[in-house]
Write a protein that holds these residues in place. Structure first.
Motif, PDB file in Angstrom:
ATOM      1  N   LEU A  25       0.819  -1.194   0.000  1.00 56.71           N
ATOM      2  CA  LEU A  25       0.000   0.000   0.000  1.00 56.71           C
ATOM      3  C   LEU A  25       0.859   1.253   0.000  1.00 56.71           C
ATOM      4  CD1 LEU A  25      -2.955  -0.867   2.381  1.00 56.71           C
ATOM      5  CD2 LEU A  25      -2.888  -0.893  -0.095  1.00 56.71           C
ATOM      6  N   PHE A  26       0.432   2.234  -0.755  1.00 65.99           N
ATOM      7  CA  PHE A  26       1.231   3.437  -1.002  1.00 65.99           C
ATOM      8  C   PHE A  26       1.565   4.193   0.282  1.00 65.99           C
ATOM      9  CE2 PHE A  26       1.740   7.883  -2.222  1.00 65.99           C
ATOM     10  CZ  PHE A  26       2.671   7.769  -3.242  1.00 65.99           C
ATOM     11  N   PHE A  27       0.564   4.359   1.173  1.00 63.35           N
ATOM     12  CA  PHE A  27       0.766   5.169   2.366  1.00 63.35           C
ATOM     13  C   PHE A  27       1.071   4.341   3.613  1.00 63.35           C
ATOM     14  CE2 PHE A  27      -1.664   7.960  -0.384  1.00 63.35           C
ATOM     15  CZ  PHE A  27      -0.980   9.150  -0.239  1.00 63.35           C
ATOM     16  N   ALA A  28       1.214   3.046   3.446  1.00 63.56           N
ATOM     17  CA  ALA A  28       1.401   2.196   4.619  1.00 63.56           C
ATOM     18  C   ALA A  28       2.731   2.449   5.318  1.00 63.56           C
ATOM     19  CB  ALA A  28       1.301   0.730   4.216  1.00 63.56           C
ATOM     20  N   ARG A  29       3.776   2.745   4.555  1.00 66.66           N
ATOM     21  CA  ARG A  29       5.079   2.996   5.183  1.00 66.66           C
ATOM     22  C   ARG A  29       5.039   4.246   6.046  1.00 66.66           C
ATOM     23  NH1 ARG A  29       9.794   1.399   0.780  1.00 66.66           N
ATOM     24  NH2 ARG A  29       9.170  -0.782   0.535  1.00 66.66           N
ATOM     25  N   PHE A  30       4.261   5.234   5.625  1.00 70.36           N
ATOM     26  CA  PHE A  30       4.152   6.445   6.436  1.00 70.36           C
ATOM     27  C   PHE A  30       3.418   6.138   7.735  1.00 70.36           C
ATOM     28  CE2 PHE A  30       2.145  10.511   7.647  1.00 70.36           C
ATOM     29  CZ  PHE A  30       3.301  11.277   7.788  1.00 70.36           C
ATOM     30  N   ALA A  31       2.366   5.318   7.668  1.00 71.51           N
ATOM     31  CA  ALA A  31       1.645   4.913   8.873  1.00 71.51           C
ATOM     32  C   ALA A  31       2.570   4.153   9.817  1.00 71.51           C
ATOM     33  CB  ALA A  31       0.433   4.053   8.505  1.00 71.51           C
ATOM     34  N   GLN A  32       3.434   3.310   9.240  1.00 72.58           N
ATOM     35  CA  GLN A  32       4.394   2.568  10.057  1.00 72.58           C
ATOM     36  C   GLN A  32       5.365   3.528  10.737  1.00 72.58           C
ATOM     37  OE1 GLN A  32       4.551  -1.179  10.171  1.00 72.58           O
ATOM     38  NE2 GLN A  32       5.457  -0.375  12.052  1.00 72.58           N
ATOM     39  N   TRP A  33       5.769   4.574  10.002  1.00 71.44           N
ATOM     40  CA  TRP A  33       6.676   5.575  10.569  1.00 71.44           C
ATOM     41  C   TRP A  33       6.021   6.295  11.742  1.00 71.44           C
ATOM     42  CZ3 TRP A  33       6.296  10.990  10.757  1.00 71.44           C
ATOM     43  CH2 TRP A  33       7.457  11.659  11.176  1.00 71.44           C
TER      44      TRP A  33
ATOM     45  N   LEU B 178     -15.923  23.899  11.262  1.00 68.45           N
ATOM     46  CA  LEU B 178     -16.578  23.686   9.971  1.00 68.45           C
ATOM     47  C   LEU B 178     -17.927  22.987  10.110  1.00 68.45           C
ATOM     48  CD1 LEU B 178     -13.588  22.589   7.684  1.00 68.45           C
ATOM     49  CD2 LEU B 178     -14.471  24.875   8.146  1.00 68.45           C
ATOM     50  N   GLY B 179     -18.221  22.461  11.300  1.00 71.20           N
ATOM     51  CA  GLY B 179     -19.491  21.779  11.508  1.00 71.20           C
ATOM     52  C   GLY B 179     -19.363  20.276  11.419  1.00 71.20           C
ATOM     53  N   GLY B 180     -20.356  19.568  11.964  1.00 72.26           N
ATOM     54  CA  GLY B 180     -20.376  18.115  11.888  1.00 72.26           C
ATOM     55  C   GLY B 180     -19.386  17.474  12.836  1.00 72.26           C
ATOM     56  N   GLY B 181     -19.147  16.202  12.622  1.00 72.91           N
ATOM     57  CA  GLY B 181     -18.243  15.456  13.487  1.00 72.91           C
ATOM     58  C   GLY B 181     -16.817  15.445  12.994  1.00 72.91           C
ATOM     59  N   ALA B 182     -16.560  16.063  11.824  1.00 70.31           N
ATOM     60  CA  ALA B 182     -15.218  16.119  11.219  1.00 70.31           C
ATOM     61  C   ALA B 182     -14.671  14.730  10.917  1.00 70.31           C
ATOM     62  CB  ALA B 182     -14.244  16.888  12.104  1.00 70.31           C
ATOM     63  N   GLY B 183     -15.559  13.771  10.648  1.00 71.25           N
ATOM     64  CA  GLY B 183     -15.097  12.445  10.257  1.00 71.25           C
ATOM     65  C   GLY B 183     -14.338  12.465   8.951  1.00 71.25           C
ATOM     66  N   TYR B 184     -14.578  13.485   8.107  1.00 72.87           N
ATOM     67  CA  TYR B 184     -13.856  13.616   6.843  1.00 72.87           C
ATOM     68  C   TYR B 184     -12.377  13.877   7.066  1.00 72.87           C
ATOM     69  CZ  TYR B 184     -14.946  18.418   8.161  1.00 72.87           C
ATOM     70  OH  TYR B 184     -15.095  19.588   8.867  1.00 72.87           O
ATOM     71  N   ILE B 185     -12.009  14.346   8.266  1.00 72.45           N
ATOM     72  CA  ILE B 185     -10.607  14.518   8.639  1.00 72.45           C
ATOM     73  C   ILE B 185     -10.135  13.333   9.465  1.00 72.45           C
ATOM     74  CG2 ILE B 185      -9.040  15.816  10.143  1.00 72.45           C
ATOM     75  CD1 ILE B 185      -9.375  17.237   7.604  1.00 72.45           C
ATOM     76  N   ARG B 186     -10.920  12.969  10.466  1.00 74.03           N
ATOM     77  CA  ARG B 186     -10.480  11.957  11.427  1.00 74.03           C
ATOM     78  C   ARG B 186     -10.434  10.564  10.827  1.00 74.03           C
ATOM     79  NH1 ARG B 186     -13.193  13.826  15.643  1.00 74.03           N
ATOM     80  NH2 ARG B 186     -15.061  12.783  14.893  1.00 74.03           N
ATOM     81  N   MET B 187     -11.453  10.170  10.065  1.00 74.20           N
ATOM     82  CA  MET B 187     -11.463   8.818   9.508  1.00 74.20           C
ATOM     83  C   MET B 187     -10.288   8.572   8.566  1.00 74.20           C
ATOM     84  SD  MET B 187     -12.282   6.586   6.854  1.00 74.20           S
ATOM     85  CE  MET B 187     -13.482   7.300   5.729  1.00 74.20           C
ATOM     86  N   PRO B 188     -10.011   9.448   7.566  1.00 72.53           N
ATOM     87  CA  PRO B 188      -8.823   9.238   6.738  1.00 72.53           C
ATOM     88  C   PRO B 188      -7.525   9.281   7.539  1.00 72.53           C
ATOM     89  CG  PRO B 188     -10.323  10.767   5.670  1.00 72.53           C
ATOM     90  CD  PRO B 188     -10.828  10.570   7.069  1.00 72.53           C
ATOM     91  N   SER B 189      -7.469  10.160   8.556  1.00 68.95           N
ATOM     92  CA  SER B 189      -6.255  10.250   9.383  1.00 68.95           C
ATOM     93  C   SER B 189      -6.014   8.967  10.159  1.00 68.95           C
ATOM     94  CB  SER B 189      -6.372  11.434  10.361  1.00 68.95           C
ATOM     95  OG  SER B 189      -6.442  12.657   9.678  1.00 68.95           O
ATOM     96  N   MET B 190      -7.077   8.356  10.653  1.00 70.55           N
ATOM     97  CA  MET B 190      -6.939   7.096  11.376  1.00 70.55           C
ATOM     98  C   MET B 190      -6.410   5.998  10.461  1.00 70.55           C
ATOM     99  SD  MET B 190     -10.453   7.316  13.605  1.00 70.55           S
ATOM    100  CE  MET B 190     -10.361   5.680  14.297  1.00 70.55           C
ATOM    101  N   VAL B 191      -6.832   6.011   9.205  1.00 64.69           N
ATOM    102  CA  VAL B 191      -6.390   4.991   8.247  1.00 64.69           C
ATOM    103  C   VAL B 191      -4.967   5.255   7.783  1.00 64.69           C
ATOM    104  CG1 VAL B 191      -6.798   3.978   5.968  1.00 64.69           C
ATOM    105  CG2 VAL B 191      -8.735   4.480   7.476  1.00 64.69           C
ATOM    106  N   TYR B 192      -4.701   6.497   7.319  1.00 69.78           N
ATOM    107  CA  TYR B 192      -3.433   6.789   6.658  1.00 69.78           C
ATOM    108  C   TYR B 192      -2.304   7.161   7.621  1.00 69.78           C
ATOM    109  CZ  TYR B 192      -6.656   7.170   2.735  1.00 69.78           C
ATOM    110  OH  TYR B 192      -7.622   6.918   1.803  1.00 69.78           O
ATOM    111  N   LEU B 193      -2.633   7.772   8.769  1.00 69.32           N
ATOM    112  CA  LEU B 193      -1.595   8.193   9.705  1.00 69.32           C
ATOM    113  C   LEU B 193      -1.371   7.189  10.829  1.00 69.32           C
ATOM    114  CD1 LEU B 193      -2.375  12.012  10.073  1.00 69.32           C
ATOM    115  CD2 LEU B 193      -0.884  10.859   8.437  1.00 69.32           C
TER     116      LEU B 193
END
Length: 307
Positions: free
Chosen positions: A155-163, A202-217
């Motif tokens: 996976l392209f971003f997996a090494r960054f998550a490992q870091w 910005l409103g809402g639960g900000a899952g558009y930031i948190r969900m991708p961050s949990m996966v990629y970071l």
């Protein structure tokens, strides 16, 4: 129908339909749907501070329904969620302060609108690129079940998550439910802090930031990231809506009408996640923030033309 609190006039059936669509999206993608709900309310004539506060309020009930569904499917890492609450609460206070500062100078619509456009567009392009890269690489069923961080050669971003997981910051914690042996608590709190700030700004639960961050970071598997993020949205939306209500930024009647459709849609969306792989869920998610950005652009342009 005229809503005296916000001064807006909106067809209640449009609000019910909007809530239903946002409910499906929230249950399926693990996000509150604010990347569409907030812009849609703004486009329908609600001032931006009311769009932010009202969106947060309507999302609470819907997220509880969706989170409960994901709990039964064992998609929530409770240890991770409880740690993230710390950063979420701190971030919410920062976001609310930002909205109040902009209200004082009369620039809420413009500044929050432009910031939303930039954020939603970047998220859309980033998620689309990563998901497409992931789908191009064939994975076995065993690999599909693993976290992104453990598939570092595919996976392209997996090494960054490992870091990120290997950052020498203490204290550290293991997340066996998510397949992570060790990760810095500071990294988890930072991700949730940013999510909380975006939620109340910005409103809402900000899952558009948190969900991708949990996966990629952080390297959390997509299905667990979806369920855990919904748990976080219940917390962030509840606290954020309370704070905005105290500042007069919530039209409760609009929120209640939207909730009637959202509660039904959330159950449908949560049930659908079991039929799709992680990359396909992320690829389907990618164009939606761009649609939200388009709604905000339309409202700003028409408001400018009318003014």
């Amino acid at each position: 129908m005229h809503f005296p609190i916000s001064g807006a006039t909106i067809d209640p059936f449009v609000l019910i339909g909007l809530g239903f669509v946002i409910g499906i999206l929230g249950g399926f993608f693990g996000v509150g749907g604010s990347f569409l709900a907030g812009p849609a309310l703004f486009a329908l004539g609600l001032p931006m501070n009311f769009a932010v506060g009202t969106d947060l309020t309507h999302i609470v009930g819907k997220s509880i329904v969706a989170a409960r569904q994901h709990w039964t499917q064992r998609n929530i890492d409770l240890r991770l969620a409880l740690i993230m609450v710390i950063g979420t609460i701190a971030g919410i206070q920062v976001g609310v302060y930002g909205i109040e500062a902009l209200k004082k100078i009369g620039r809420v619509d413009l500044v929050v609108g432009l910031f939303s456009i930039v954020v939603y567009t970047c998220i859309s392009l980033f998620v689309a690129f990563e998901a497409w890269q992931s789908l191009k690489i064939p994975l076995t069923k065993k690999e599909q079940a693993q976290s992104a961080a453990t598939r570092k050669d595919k996976l392209f971003f997996a090494r960054f998550a490992q870091w990120v997981q290997n950052l020498p910051l203490g204290p550290r914690i293991s997340l066996p439910f998510s397949g992570i042996k060790s990760i810095s608590i500071a990294a988890i709190i930072l991700v949730s802090f940013v999510g909380g700030a975006f939620s109340s700004f910005l409103g809402g639960g900000a899952g558009y930031i948190r969900m991708p961050s949990m996966v990629y970071l952080l390297g959390i598997p997509t299905h667990i990231a979806v369920g855990t993020d919904l748990f976080e949205i219940v917390v962030s939306a509840s606290i954020g809506s309370y704070e905005h209500a105290l500042k007069g930024n919530v039209d409760v009647l609009i929120a209640l009408i939207m909730q009637t459709g959202a509660a039904v849609g959330a159950q449908i969306g949560a049930a659908l996640t079991q039929y799709f792989s992680g990359p396909r869920i992320r690829l389907a998610f990618s164009p939606l923030p761009l649609l939200g950005a388009g709604l905000i652009v339309w409202r700003l342009l028409t408001s400018h033309a009318g003014g």
